[in-house]
Design an enzyme around this catalytic site. Sequence first.
Site, PDB file in Angstrom:
ATOM      1  N   ASP A 342       0.798  -1.223   0.000  1.00  0.00           N
ATOM      2  CA  ASP A 342       0.000   0.000   0.000  1.00  0.00           C
ATOM      3  C   ASP A 342       0.831   1.273   0.000  1.00  0.00           C
ATOM      4  OD1 ASP A 342      -2.536  -1.204  -0.133  1.00  0.00           O
ATOM      5  OD2 ASP A 342      -2.387  -1.771   1.965  1.00  0.00           O
ATOM      6  N   TYR A 426     -10.318  -0.605   2.290  1.00  0.00           N
ATOM      7  CA  TYR A 426      -9.748  -0.560   3.638  1.00  0.00           C
ATOM      8  C   TYR A 426      -9.382   0.852   4.055  1.00  0.00           C
ATOM      9  CZ  TYR A 426      -9.129  -5.173   5.761  1.00  0.00           C
ATOM     10  OH  TYR A 426      -9.333  -6.351   6.412  1.00  0.00           O
ATOM     11  N   TYR A 428      -6.797   2.695   7.088  1.00  0.00           N
ATOM     12  CA  TYR A 428      -5.763   2.508   8.093  1.00  0.00           C
ATOM     13  C   TYR A 428      -5.555   3.829   8.822  1.00  0.00           C
ATOM     14  CZ  TYR A 428      -4.747  -1.724   5.448  1.00  0.00           C
ATOM     15  OH  TYR A 428      -4.851  -2.929   4.809  1.00  0.00           O
ATOM     16  N   ASP A 485      15.154   5.423  12.837  1.00  0.00           N
ATOM     17  CA  ASP A 485      16.532   5.900  12.691  1.00  0.00           C
ATOM     18  C   ASP A 485      16.901   6.597  13.996  1.00  0.00           C
ATOM     19  OD1 ASP A 485      18.940   6.997  11.996  1.00  0.00           O
ATOM     20  OD2 ASP A 485      18.256   7.891  10.114  1.00  0.00           O
TER      21      ASP A 485
END
Length: 742
Positions: A342, A426, A428, A485
């Site tokens: 995605d 969908y 998210y 990071d």
Amino acid sequence: MLEAVASTLSSVSLSSSKLQALPHPLSQLSIDETVKARDTIIKARGSSSVLQFRSIYLEEPAKDELRPFLAAEQRGQLKSYGSRPARLARVQYDVIHPNKAHEYTESLVDVNTATETVQRQVGGSFQSAAAIPEFKIFEEACNKSHLLKDAIADFELPEGFVVTIDPWPYGGPDPEEVVPRHLQGLCFARDARSENPDANHYGYPLPIIPVMDCRTREIFRVDKCATGGKDDHLGYRTPNRNVIDHCAPSDYVPELLREPQRKDLKPLNVVQPEGPSFKVSDDSLVEWQKWKFIVGFTPREGAILHNVTYDGRPVLYRMSFSEMTVPYGDPRPPYHRKQAFDFGDGGAGRSANNLQLGCDCLGVIKYLDALSIEFDGTPTLSKNVVCIHEQDNGIGWKHTNFRTGRAVVTRSRELVVQFIITLANYEYVFAYKFDQAGGINVEVRATGVVSVVNIDPGKTSAYGNVVAPGAMAQNHQHIFCVRIDPSVDGAKNTIVKEETLPLPMEPDINPWGNGYQIVNTPVTKPTCFNASPSTNLTVKMINPSHTNPISGKPVAYKFIPSATQLLLAHPDSIVAKRAQFAQHHVWVTKYKDGELWAGGEFTNQSKSEKHGVRDAIARGETFDKEGDDVVVWNVFGLTHNPRVEDWPVMPVEIHNLHIKPADFFTQNPALDVPSSKNLASVLTNGSKETNGTNGTNGTNGDCCNGNGIVQQQPEAHWQGDGQHDITPNGTTGANGANGVHH
């Protein structure tokens, strides 16, 4: 890496007054900068070239160039800072040749000088991500296609139904299949008799999939899908013209519901009468409760975090959602190709919702906008794609002194940075949540409509669950990767695997058998490994050069990787080869500029993962034992075997990654959070009095920092009576305890 074809990059050297007027090196491109970048490329390619733009967004400066600037900014020395990194735009576009072939190209443009500094052409088997305008082209191709119309004519749809098509990535081609660039669609029928465009089409799946050649913009094939059940072979398809007669309405919008909505739910408001406790400057720099960070936004990743510090101390250089893949477990062709990346196939930023006040985010909200690009390179404003707000998260810390009955309690407040994406069926919800104790919670919520296919009447399937008549929701996985990071108290960090293990029952070290040991293993080279609940495997990001003065251990941040199920596809399958990142919970790599994508830069129609984390650890590098520039990738997933309760729209499935300090501070960093009582809280009868056993009122019964009268029944809490202490000379003193201690 990009190959330079023009001037090399150089820093911008300006006077301090002009420096203050320039945008921050990590600020998103403005509309003017975006237009300048587009015009620069049009000029560079020449008037005879036909260009189709895909994205134009900020190219982050190289870390070695950006770190000195951020350090000067942190010290408050920008006025004396003489240069900053060049302001670059990454321009992604197609050069369309007379034979309609598209040559995907990327350029870097210095927006201050309007010059193209770098260019590359991407060829071979690599395909760029699908762009939103391509979806519109696909819809137009479907409307014109006689091939698709003939396939639809094989069905006898009820009067008043129309066909709706969801564009989907083609997935991984078969081993011998040559695919220039394709886009496919999942087909459904929609009941238009209600004249409501939000009538749920997913309840009426059609067993056909049109496939478009993106070069010719034509539907060249319509795949026929199996509709059988457990006892049928993989290619079984019932030749039934009345293909949706056994299906049923599955609406979720309020006005089409067949049952009335609840009427006993009363308002729950988030009110901050004095305003929020956070501050946002330049629509990017966020400051809240000792936290300070920059919010960026890219077409692929959505919201990202830069230069995260706590009380002036660096914690993270950058954090983002790197990739997610959604492989489906239905082996019946063409569903064996049903797998989406995605972020790489489409882009989270390109799919971001325009968030609504009072719906997606509650309270006092700060919204951030972003830019999207049309095929002609025109920038358009995407409003409210990120929301920032505070929320209560229960108790932060509490303790009751059983000797005095006094309880001190603070609430845990969070700062939420959230964005939401919609990808066909969908949704998210992605959120970074900062707490007052130095922790960061990375949260993913999955909701929306499960992907369904047509199934014959009365049948069940081994590849999914029948969630409505004629609608089978296929089994699938959602596997995410968060890229971390770290810069824990500095640039050079070491990754340590901490495990808690049993200690042998031996007379000299563990005579009673109750002891256990903590084993720390530094990661000395790029590698991957999995979660281990049985050993409490913890990933610690330490700074070996900075020692905690209390514990004597290196300062660190840590997280415990969740033991979620990894990719289930067979290792020899195309599905697995193109998603190797999804086969381990943790990857540790050496930092490299531009290496941001767990599944590789180009996932669309890939047959294998290229330049992803697997290739990163294969470079054969090692880490400096005194600390190095490391990157940690955390993979977690949701194996979704659908329930009937997931239909017609599913309740959220939630996963959280908790990143917290480990010997980074010298005490609980939230100790200074006020334990003030919330005076807006009332009893159910509207009273502010706490008329309990002792008849206390709001002032004397302040459970946050008061007398604790409600605790003065010590026997009920297995506590002492709070009357006696033992003094050093052996006498009994007041204000002590001689009861049972826990």
